[in-house]
Design a protein around this motif. Structure first.
Motif, PDB file in Angstrom:
ATOM      1  N   UNK A 103      41.158  24.757  80.602  1.00 48.57           N
ATOM      2  CA  UNK A 103      41.193  23.379  80.118  1.00 48.57           C
ATOM      3  C   UNK A 103      40.577  23.391  78.727  1.00 48.57           C
ATOM      4  N   UNK A 104      41.416  23.668  77.750  1.00 49.11           N
ATOM      5  CA  UNK A 104      40.946  23.745  76.373  1.00 49.11           C
ATOM      6  C   UNK A 104      42.034  23.236  75.452  1.00 49.11           C
ATOM      7  N   UNK A 105      41.640  22.892  74.258  1.00 49.49           N
ATOM      8  CA  UNK A 105      42.554  22.318  73.273  1.00 49.49           C
ATOM      9  C   UNK A 105      43.761  23.223  73.089  1.00 49.49           C
ATOM     10  N   UNK A 106      44.972  22.765  73.174  1.00 50.35           N
ATOM     11  CA  UNK A 106      45.338  21.359  73.237  1.00 50.35           C
ATOM     12  C   UNK A 106      45.738  20.865  74.617  1.00 50.35           C
ATOM     13  N   UNK A 107      45.443  21.591  75.705  1.00 48.47           N
ATOM     14  CA  UNK A 107      45.833  21.090  77.022  1.00 48.47           C
ATOM     15  C   UNK A 107      45.318  21.955  78.153  1.00 48.47           C
ATOM     16  N   UNK A 108      45.614  21.511  79.382  1.00 51.10           N
ATOM     17  CA  UNK A 108      45.256  22.271  80.579  1.00 51.10           C
ATOM     18  C   UNK A 108      46.386  23.226  80.917  1.00 51.10           C
TER      19      UNK A 108
END
Length: 126
Positions: A103-108
């Motif tokens: 779960x990190x930029x830009x999404x999961x």
């Protein structure tokens, strides 16, 4: 004008079986299927704009042990979804194990491997 990716061609053990689970999970459709080079078979599966060409030769070689360590190896294929949790449940219901959740930029995201040990990434952008 920039180029657009139209398709990627993968060697799999059973293109019909791979296309079937892709249609079920990803909502794709079979665009074409038929005989291919070297006594093989190919199934084109995807959307109207983009697809994967799933190919099996008449006599396949041994699979690579580690694509990430092989020059020219396929590392993974990524797809996006609007319902990551629902997609993960559906993938597990098909018998695939999921892992490497992030779960990190830009999404999961999470990853899974199919019966041919091809790695897939599933991403939901916020």
């Amino acid at each position: 004008m920039p180029a657009m990716l139209e398709h990627t061609n993968l060697t799999v053990s059973n293109p019909d079986a791979t296309a079937a689970w892709m249609c079920d999970l990803f909502g794709w459709h079979i665009r074409w299927a038929g005989a291919a080079m070297a006594g093989g078979r190919t199934v084109h599966v995807g959307t109207d704009a983009h697809y994967l060409a799933l190919y099996t030769p008449g006599a396949p070689d041994k699979a690579t042990d580690d694509n990430y360590a092989t020059i020219g190896g396929l590392n993974h294929i990524a797809v996006t979804t609007d319902d990551l949790d629902g997609m993960e449940d559906a993938i597990k219901a098909k018998g695939f194990a999921t892992g490497n959740h992030g779960d990190y930029e830009p999404g999961r995201r999470f990853y899974f491997h199919d019966a041919d040990n091809i790695e897939y990434e599933v991403v939901q952008y916020d």
